[in-house]
Structure formats: C-alpha cells, structure tokens
Design an enzyme around this catalytic site. Structure first.
Site, PDB file in Angstrom:
ATOM      1  N   HIS A 155       0.842  -1.345   0.011  1.00  0.00           N
ATOM      2  CA  HIS A 155      -0.147  -0.017   0.203  1.00  0.00           C
ATOM      3  C   HIS A 155       0.910   1.246   0.002  1.00  0.00           C
ATOM      4  O   HIS A 155       1.843   1.335   0.631  1.00  0.00           O
ATOM      5  CB  HIS A 155      -0.974   0.036   1.163  1.00  0.00           C
ATOM      6  CG  HIS A 155      -2.095   1.045   1.021  1.00  0.00           C
ATOM      7  ND1 HIS A 155      -2.074   2.314   1.376  1.00  0.00           N
ATOM      8  CD2 HIS A 155      -3.339   0.752   0.667  1.00  0.00           C
ATOM      9  CE1 HIS A 155      -3.201   2.672   1.045  1.00  0.00           C
ATOM     10  NE2 HIS A 155      -4.002   2.038   0.660  1.00  0.00           N
ATOM     11  N   HIS A 156       0.453   2.352  -0.716  1.00  0.00           N
ATOM     12  CA  HIS A 156       1.196   3.326  -0.854  1.00  0.00           C
ATOM     13  C   HIS A 156       1.449   4.123   0.364  1.00  0.00           C
ATOM     14  O   HIS A 156       2.562   5.050   0.659  1.00  0.00           O
ATOM     15  CB  HIS A 156       0.624   4.489  -1.839  1.00  0.00           C
ATOM     16  CG  HIS A 156       1.582   4.981  -2.805  1.00  0.00           C
ATOM     17  ND1 HIS A 156       2.822   5.529  -2.364  1.00  0.00           N
ATOM     18  CD2 HIS A 156       1.674   5.211  -4.205  1.00  0.00           C
ATOM     19  CE1 HIS A 156       3.490   6.231  -3.224  1.00  0.00           C
ATOM     20  NE2 HIS A 156       2.859   5.946  -4.585  1.00  0.00           N
ATOM     21  N   SER A 157       0.605   3.860   1.390  1.00  0.00           N
ATOM     22  CA  SER A 157       0.869   4.651   2.608  1.00  0.00           C
ATOM     23  C   SER A 157       1.910   4.280   3.274  1.00  0.00           C
ATOM     24  O   SER A 157       2.635   4.948   4.143  1.00  0.00           O
ATOM     25  CB  SER A 157      -0.464   4.236   3.545  1.00  0.00           C
ATOM     26  OG  SER A 157      -0.696   3.017   3.814  1.00  0.00           O
ATOM     27  N   ASN A 203       5.885   9.295   3.497  1.00  0.00           N
ATOM     28  CA  ASN A 203       5.176   9.997   2.049  1.00  0.00           C
ATOM     29  C   ASN A 203       5.322  11.427   2.360  1.00  0.00           C
ATOM     30  O   ASN A 203       4.579  12.082   3.065  1.00  0.00           O
ATOM     31  CB  ASN A 203       3.992   9.623   1.614  1.00  0.00           C
ATOM     32  CG  ASN A 203       3.757   8.150   1.336  1.00  0.00           C
ATOM     33  OD1 ASN A 203       4.344   7.880  -0.002  1.00  0.00           O
ATOM     34  ND2 ASN A 203       3.237   7.502   2.150  1.00  0.00           N
TER      35      ASN A 203
END
Length: 502
Positions: free
Chosen positions: A136-138, A348
């Site tokens: 997951h990009h998180s 991020n």
C-alpha cells in the site's frame, strides 16, 4: 522514529487511504532461477519483518490514526498460487499479465500489515520465475521502497556486498571571472527573479488545474471513476546502452532522454489514433521489420507517421516528488539487521509537479529531446514541488484530510497521466539467493488511464505501464511506439556523429 513506538500515521500516508484515492505500489520482478520458498521466508524474517512499517497495521484511535506494532504471520503475506501444467504450452506472459491484474481487484486487509508477495514458479520469456510484490502506498513512496529492496539484497557477484546506485552530481554553473563583481551580482539577481517568477507561474497553473483547467480529451485520458477499474500492467525492456549513447552525445541527463522518448512515443500513438478519427485515413497497419524497428504502412507503402493536427492538445503529467531524502541503503540494511537504533524519516513527504507535454510531430527525432530538456530545465528552476508540499500540509492541518484528498484528486482528474523515473542498482542483485532478471514497478488507484514508470536495473531500462484497457486497448502497441522512438532517436544521433563524406 519507527512504528514500534506507535508512531502517528503521517498526513501524506493517510491521504492514500482517502475515498477515491486508495493507492498501491505493485512490482513485478523476474527471477533467474526457480524460487526456493524456504529461503525466501527465512530471508524475509531476517530483514523485512524487522522494518517498522512492515510489521505494523493501521489503527484508529478517536480521530487519529497510528501505526500499531503487531505480530506478523508470514503465511498471511506470502502467496504461492497453483499453476496448471497446461501453461507450459500456453502463453505464460499473458497469464502473468492476467494474474497481476486480478491481484489488484482485491484490497489488502487493513487488520494486517499492508503488504503481500506472490511467488510464481512460472517460466516466462524473460525469467525462470516471477515475484509480484504489492504494497500500500501509505507505507512509503517509490524511492523509499526501492531503497528497501536494495537494502535487503546483495550483489549477485558478491553475496556480502550491498548494491550500488548512481550518485547524482550537483549541477555546477560556469562562473564569470572574480573581478566581474557587478556581472556576478546581476547573474545571481536574475537567477533569483526567474526562480520566483517560475514558481509563481507554476503555482498559478497548479491552482487553475485544481479549479477548472482540464487536459484535452484524448485516447489516453480516462473517464471519471476510472480509479475503480481494473488496470492492465505491461512492461518493455529498453536498451540502456542506447539511452546512455543519446545522453552522452546530446550532453543531457537520463531524465532528459526518457522524457524525450516519452514525448516521441505518445506523439506517435496519438498520431495513429487521430489518423483514423480526424482525417478519415485508411487503417494504418503497424508492421515489425526484421531489424526490430517498426513502420506505418498504408497500401503497401511506408510513410512517416505525421499528423500535424496535434498541436492544440493539452496533455500534462503529474509527477510526485519526494522532498525528503530517503534513508540510505546501508542505514536500512543495519536497521533491518537490528544493529542500529538510528532514527530516520519514512513514509510519504510528497510535493506535486505538473509537467506539460508538447505533443507535436517532428521531422527531426532529436527535437523531442530538445523539447524535453527545455521542459525539465524550466521545472528544475522552480520551487513548485516544495511549495505544493507545504501547501498540502497547511490544507491538511486547517481543512482536514477530506479537503486535501479532494484537491489532490482534482489535480489527477484534470491531468492525463502520471510519470516517474526510479534509479536502480548499477549491477545485478540477488535477493535471498535468487538473482533478479528485471524489476518492473508500477502503481494503481490514481484517477488516470495511463501511468508510466521507468526503472533502471543493471544494463536494462524497463518501461512499465499501468493502463485502463477500456481506454488504451493495446498497451503493447504503445510500448512498441516507445521502443521505436528510442531507436529512431539513437539512429539520428549516430547519423550526426558520423562525419560528412569529403
């Protein structure tokens, strides 16, 4: 600080869970030998499970989210599908594409750490086996995740040595003689003025994009709600030697060359599409010649693929820029080996850059490179990424995650595609005793019908695409356009290098 202390989830990571913006990173990695699952599990236990993000899940406490340390059951994250024997006689490359697309149909379980790895002992045209990793990009951006992969790997030629990556050299400006004090002052002043002007223009265009400025409707632009569709993932290996040849001959960077190839490839693709729809031409047939190049053919005669009605197209790419340096490979390797308690940033910290693509047919292929360099040089002399990062932080703080994610989503909806280039290792690497043949990363969950990633690895430059198949029905043809464009640019460079006959 790692999530072992229950670190709060950063606003940027939370945004990747917002409705309509649930984003993932997915990477297909070819392996040069059949996968030994026990070695893989042992290697993951010794490395990845020591990483704070990969042994924590997200929990909500009141109105806040935090990373909750948890016990990882490796069997929940390592998936080995059964593959029918008939595939030995079928098309394993097609099967792999279908498999990766099907993986993306199911979201990851929020009650567990948000990652999984699929291991397929499937022999394809490019590898003996395949690993598909979904994160997951998180958990982090592309640069952070690439650093993590390299930290868990070793050189294929030396099982004890960490991989090496290219070192970016800082640009140096030619300075006038020290005696020209006034001239130097004027140059510095002009640089500051242009930097501020470029930043103001870029921020104004960014704001207009959020409000109403929308790209032209083209065969590359998706329909509303396309982030919910199942994407198709394809890749193509380009010659790193060709890229370096062009870079050296044109005195450019790798980024300049790749953006130039992208301009040429997209122009070629749109030329073909609008050749049918606007001009009513006969169907252009793309043929592959014996030398590996392609050409357009109509009525048995080859002709250049030129359509000069493309000039009015507005086509822009959204690029997410990591404004905080990722942890170094050695630091990550030490941390996963539990030899270091150093604190480092993870997650991020992303700013946004909106890059205009000039879609126009050029008789000289090198013109695409010159246009690309002008675009990149202009964007380098701007603080757009830093300003958009801090603006997003202010919006998150005062207006909340819903408003921030809605604004971000508007930027993606009003642009055509996403674009990125991630630097990989200079030599072949081996992960837990398994040498890698290639790395092809991509993302999905954005409201774009086309996402383009370039990934360098040893002597390969891999072009990865995530496409909406209802908009781009033959992504392999689009890959052909990129490959052919690089070949034409290389040939033009070689032609210019050959001295004229006396």
């Amino acid at each position: 600080m790692g999530s072992r202390d229950g670190q709060a989830v950063s606003p940027g990571s939370r945004m990747f869970h917002a409705p309509g913006f649930d984003c993932y990173v997915i990477a297909v990695m070819g392996v040069k030998k059949r996968i030994h699952l026990q070695l893989i599990k042992q290697g993951l236990s010794n490395t990845l499970l020591n990483h704070p993000r990969f042994c924590s899940n997200m929990v909500k406490e009141g109105r806040k989210w935090r990373w909750n340390p948890t016990t990882v059951n490796l069997e929940d994250h390592v998936i080995v599908p059964e593959i029918d024997s008939y595939l030995e006689f079928a098309d394993p490359d097609r099967f792999l594409e279908d498999y990766v697309s099907n993986v993306t149909k199911t979201p990851l379980d929020m009650s567990k750490p948000l990652w999984e790895m699929h291991f397929l002992n499937l022999k394809t045209s490019e590898a003996e086996a395949v690993c598909v990793m979904r994160v997951h990009h998180s958990l982090g951006d592309g640069a952070s995740l690439m650093s993590l992969l390299l930290a868990a790997s070793r050189k294929a030629s030396d099982s004890l040595a960490l991989p090496t990556v290219p070192v970016l050299k800082k640009a140096t400006l030619d300075r006038p003689p020290s005696g020209w004090c006034l001239w130097r002052f004027l140059l510095v002043l002009w640089g500051i003025v242009t930097l501020l002007w470029n930043t103001l223009v870029d921020l104004a265009m960014f704001a207009l994009t959020v409000l109403f400025l929308r790209d032209s409707d083209t065969p590359l632009k998706g329909a509303p709600g396309m982030e919910l569709k199942t994407m198709r993932f394809v890749h193509r290996h380009l010659s790193m030697d060709d890229v370096k040849l062009v870079k050296t001959a044109m005195k450019m960077t790798i980024n300049d060359v790749l953006l130039g190839v992208t301009l040429a490839g997209l122009t070629r693709y749109l030329n073909r599409a609008y050749g049918f729809r606007i001009k009513g031409l006969k169907l252009n047939v793309y043929i592959r010649q014996n030398d590996g190049t392609g050409a357009e053919e109509t009525g048995g005669k080859q002709r250049p693929n030129h359509n000069h009605n493309l000039n009015n197209i507005r086509l822009r790419a959204t690029i997410m820029v990591n404004v905080r340096p990722s942890a170094g490979i050695q630091e990550l390797a030490d941390m996963m080996g539990e030899r270091s308690k150093a604190r480092w940033g993870w997650g991020n910290c992303l700013g946004f850059v909106v890059v205009p693509f000039v879609i126009a047919s050029q008789d000289d292929p090198l013109q695409y490179l010159r246009q690309a360099k002008a675009i990149i040089d202009r964007k380098k002399h701007s603080l757009e990424s830093i300003c958009t990062f801090y603006c997003s932080k202010l919006v998150l703080k005062f207006l909340g995650i819903k408003v921030a994610s809605a604004i971000t989503r508007r930027v993606f909806l009003n642009t055509t595609m996403a674009f990125s280039n991630v630097v990989g290792p200079l030599e072949e690497i081996s992960s837990f005793g398994h040498p890698l043949a290639y790395i092809a990363p991509s993302t999905y969950g954005y409201p774009h019908a086309l996402t383009i990633h370039f990934q360098s690895y040893h002597e390969k430059m891999t072009l990865s695409m995530a496409v909406d198949p209802s908009a781009i029905r033959d992504p392999h043809l689009l890959c052909d356009d990129f490959q052919l464009s690089l070949g034409l640019i290389r040939d033009a460079v070689n032609k210019n290098l050959v001295p004229a006959a006396v």
